[in-house]
Write a protein that holds these residues in place. Structure first.
Motif, short mmCIF file in Angstrom:
data_model
loop_
_atom_site.label_atom_id
_atom_site.label_comp_id
_atom_site.label_asym_id
_atom_site.label_seq_id
_atom_site.Cartn_x
_atom_site.Cartn_y
_atom_site.Cartn_z
N GLY A 77 0.77 -1.23 0.00
CA GLY A 77 0.00 0.00 0.00
C GLY A 77 0.81 1.28 0.00
N SER A 78 2.11 1.20 -0.22
CA SER A 78 2.93 2.42 -0.24
C SER A 78 2.78 3.15 -1.56
CB SER A 78 4.39 2.08 0.01
OG SER A 78 4.95 1.41 -1.11
N SER A 79 2.97 4.45 -1.53
CA SER A 79 2.86 5.24 -2.76
C SER A 79 3.96 4.87 -3.75
CB SER A 79 2.94 6.73 -2.42
OG SER A 79 4.17 7.04 -1.75
N GLU A 80 5.16 4.50 -3.21
CA GLU A 80 6.25 4.11 -4.10
C GLU A 80 5.88 2.88 -4.93
OE1 GLU A 80 7.69 6.56 -0.85
OE2 GLU A 80 6.57 4.67 -0.87
N GLU A 81 5.22 1.92 -4.29
CA GLU A 81 4.82 0.72 -5.02
C GLU A 81 3.77 1.04 -6.07
OE1 GLU A 81 4.93 -3.02 -2.04
OE2 GLU A 81 3.87 -1.27 -1.25
N VAL A 82 2.83 1.88 -5.70
CA VAL A 82 1.78 2.26 -6.66
C VAL A 82 2.39 2.91 -7.88
CG1 VAL A 82 -0.20 3.77 -7.04
CG2 VAL A 82 0.00 2.51 -4.89
N ILE A 83 3.29 3.86 -7.67
CA ILE A 83 3.91 4.59 -8.79
C ILE A 83 4.75 3.65 -9.65
CG2 ILE A 83 5.63 6.37 -9.33
CD1 ILE A 83 4.61 7.86 -6.81
N GLN A 84 5.38 2.68 -9.02
CA GLN A 84 6.20 1.72 -9.76
C GLN A 84 5.39 0.95 -10.80
OE1 GLN A 84 8.05 -1.22 -7.24
NE2 GLN A 84 8.47 -2.60 -8.93
N ASN A 98 -7.40 11.64 2.48
CA ASN A 98 -6.45 12.69 2.87
C ASN A 98 -5.02 12.20 2.74
OD1 ASN A 98 -8.58 14.50 3.63
ND2 ASN A 98 -8.83 13.31 5.51
N HIS A 99 -4.80 11.25 1.83
CA HIS A 99 -3.46 10.69 1.65
C HIS A 99 -2.49 11.78 1.18
CE1 HIS A 99 -0.30 7.91 0.47
NE2 HIS A 99 -0.98 6.93 1.03
N PRO A 100 -1.33 11.92 1.81
CA PRO A 100 -0.40 13.00 1.43
C PRO A 100 0.12 12.86 -0.01
CG PRO A 100 0.62 11.45 2.97
CD PRO A 100 -0.83 11.13 2.95
N GLN A 101 0.06 11.65 -0.56
CA GLN A 101 0.56 11.46 -1.92
C GLN A 101 -0.50 11.69 -2.98
OE1 GLN A 101 1.72 9.40 0.60
NE2 GLN A 101 3.70 10.41 0.49
N GLN A 102 -1.70 12.08 -2.56
CA GLN A 102 -2.80 12.28 -3.52
C GLN A 102 -2.41 13.26 -4.63
OE1 GLN A 102 -6.50 11.25 -3.43
NE2 GLN A 102 -6.04 11.88 -5.52
N ARG A 103 -1.76 14.35 -4.24
CA ARG A 103 -1.37 15.36 -5.23
C ARG A 103 -0.33 14.80 -6.19
NH1 ARG A 103 -0.11 20.92 -2.47
NH2 ARG A 103 -2.20 20.39 -1.71
N GLN A 104 0.58 13.98 -5.68
CA GLN A 104 1.59 13.37 -6.54
C GLN A 104 0.94 12.43 -7.54
OE1 GLN A 104 4.48 11.05 -4.42
NE2 GLN A 104 5.93 10.98 -6.13
N PHE A 105 -0.04 11.66 -7.11
CA PHE A 105 -0.76 10.78 -8.02
C PHE A 105 -1.46 11.59 -9.11
CE2 PHE A 105 -1.30 7.47 -4.43
CZ PHE A 105 -0.05 6.94 -4.72
N ASP A 106 -2.01 12.73 -8.71
CA ASP A 106 -2.71 13.56 -9.69
C ASP A 106 -1.77 14.01 -10.80
OD1 ASP A 106 -5.05 13.33 -8.27
OD2 ASP A 106 -4.83 15.24 -7.21
N THR A 107 -0.53 14.39 -10.43
CA THR A 107 0.42 14.84 -11.45
C THR A 107 0.84 13.72 -12.38
OG1 THR A 107 2.34 14.41 -10.01
CG2 THR A 107 1.30 16.60 -9.88
N LEU A 108 0.73 12.47 -11.90
CA LEU A 108 1.10 11.30 -12.72
C LEU A 108 -0.11 10.68 -13.41
CD1 LEU A 108 3.57 9.61 -10.20
CD2 LEU A 108 4.17 10.85 -12.29
N ASN A 109 -1.26 11.37 -13.33
CA ASN A 109 -2.50 10.88 -13.94
C ASN A 109 -2.92 9.52 -13.39
OD1 ASN A 109 -2.87 13.15 -15.69
ND2 ASN A 109 -1.32 12.29 -17.08
N ILE A 110 -2.66 9.30 -12.12
CA ILE A 110 -3.14 8.10 -11.44
C ILE A 110 -4.36 8.49 -10.62
CG2 ILE A 110 -2.62 6.29 -9.76
CD1 ILE A 110 0.33 6.59 -10.46
N ARG A 111 -5.49 7.93 -10.96
CA ARG A 111 -6.74 8.31 -10.31
C ARG A 111 -6.96 7.43 -9.09
NH1 ARG A 111 -12.33 7.17 -11.62
NH2 ARG A 111 -11.60 5.92 -13.39
#
Length: 288
Positions: A77-84, A98-111
């Motif tokens: 469930g880590s953001s690093e794994e998701v992005i990988q 309220n996940h702190p990585q939500q904004r990072q996912f948005d920039t990577l077009n991960i919904r």
């Protein structure tokens, strides 16, 4: 002429295969980070869509689809794994709002798609279809909802209810935890034709029941939790009390399997049918 027919047939097969491949390619890819999301992904998505599931999905004591889940990489469930994995969609629990990585996912077009909580059959039907729509599988969602509705009707027809149900059932965890009105456990109890005894004892929503209240006003039936984490000594003090043990010996006891009760989704119909089987066995003198 036969050669022409063969060529036409071959061309149709090729075009069909191309269309199927294009359709699969258009479907969103998925990383699931939560057990309940795993179950929905395995129920609604096609294998090509699923890039990874949570590590809990492979635990047979928690997941009904553990064997199928082994076919996919597990994540914690880590953001690093998701992005990988570079998915189109990440399925998550409500805590991710309220996940702190939500904004990072948005920039990577991960919904981020948050799995909704269901506390009624109507919510289960609506939320299952909504999830299917998010995964690009509306027809699969419709088929699943229709099947659950059919099974629920069959279950309710098999339960004889005349006015207000006379017999009571109490859901009880070893630590005294229970579930009153407005919860999916309450929905499950009512689907089986019982009155929720936790509500009779004054409990609304989720909460704890005192041993004294159970002993002074016991239910007709008990429904015991199968949660793995409930089996530890610290979490099972109430269930080990001699007075409660005596009640459990005297009353009919139903038991949830370990992989049940974690998720408020369409699989509750599986649980309801499982418990209906236990009731039938008890009525036939097979067990208590």
């Amino acid at each position: 002429m036969l050669r022409g027919v063969f060529r036409t047939g071959l061309l149709c097969c090729i075009l069909s295969a191309v269309a199927s491949a294009e359709q699969t390619a258009a479907l969103p890819t998925i990383v699931s980070t939560h057990l309940c999301a795993d179950q929905l992904a395995l129920s609604l998505a096609v294998p090509e869509q699923i890039l990874s599931l949570s590590y809990k999905s492979q635990d047979p004591l928690r997941s009904r689809h553990a064997a199928r889940a082994l076919a996919y990489p597990a994540n914690s469930g880590s953001s690093e794994e998701v992005i990988q994995f570079k998915p189109d969609i990440v399925l998550a629990s409500r805590r991710w709002r309220n996940h702190p990585q939500q904004r990072q996912f948005d920039t990577l077009n991960i919904r981020v798609v948050v799995v909704p909580l269901s506390n009624s059959w109507m919510e289960i039907f609506a939320n299952t279809q909504w999830m299917a729509d998010q995964l690009g599988q509306p027809e699969r969602g419709h088929a699943l909802v229709s099947d659950v509705q059919r099974r629920l009707r069959a279950l309710q027809e098999s339960v004889t209810i005349s006015g207000e149900p006379e017999q009571s059932l109490l859901y009880l965890r070893p630590n005294g935890g229970s579930s009153g009105e407005g919860t999916y456990i309450d929905m499950l109890i009512r689907a089986l034709g019982f009155r929720n005894h936790a509500s009779t004892l004054g409990l609304k929503g989720w909460g704890q029941l005192a041993l004294e209240s159970i002993v002074m006003n016991p239910p007709d039936y008990f429904l015991l939790s199968g949660h793995v984490r409930d089996n530890t000594r610290g979490n099972s003090r109430l269930s080990r009390h001699p007075l409660l043990q005596q009640l459990l010996d005297e009353q009919t006891v139903l038991s949830l399997p370990p992989d049940t009760g974690y998720c408020a989704d369409w699989q509750i119909i599986d649980t309801a049918e499982y418990l209906a089987g236990q009731l039938m066995a008890a009525a036939n003198g097979e067990g208590r």
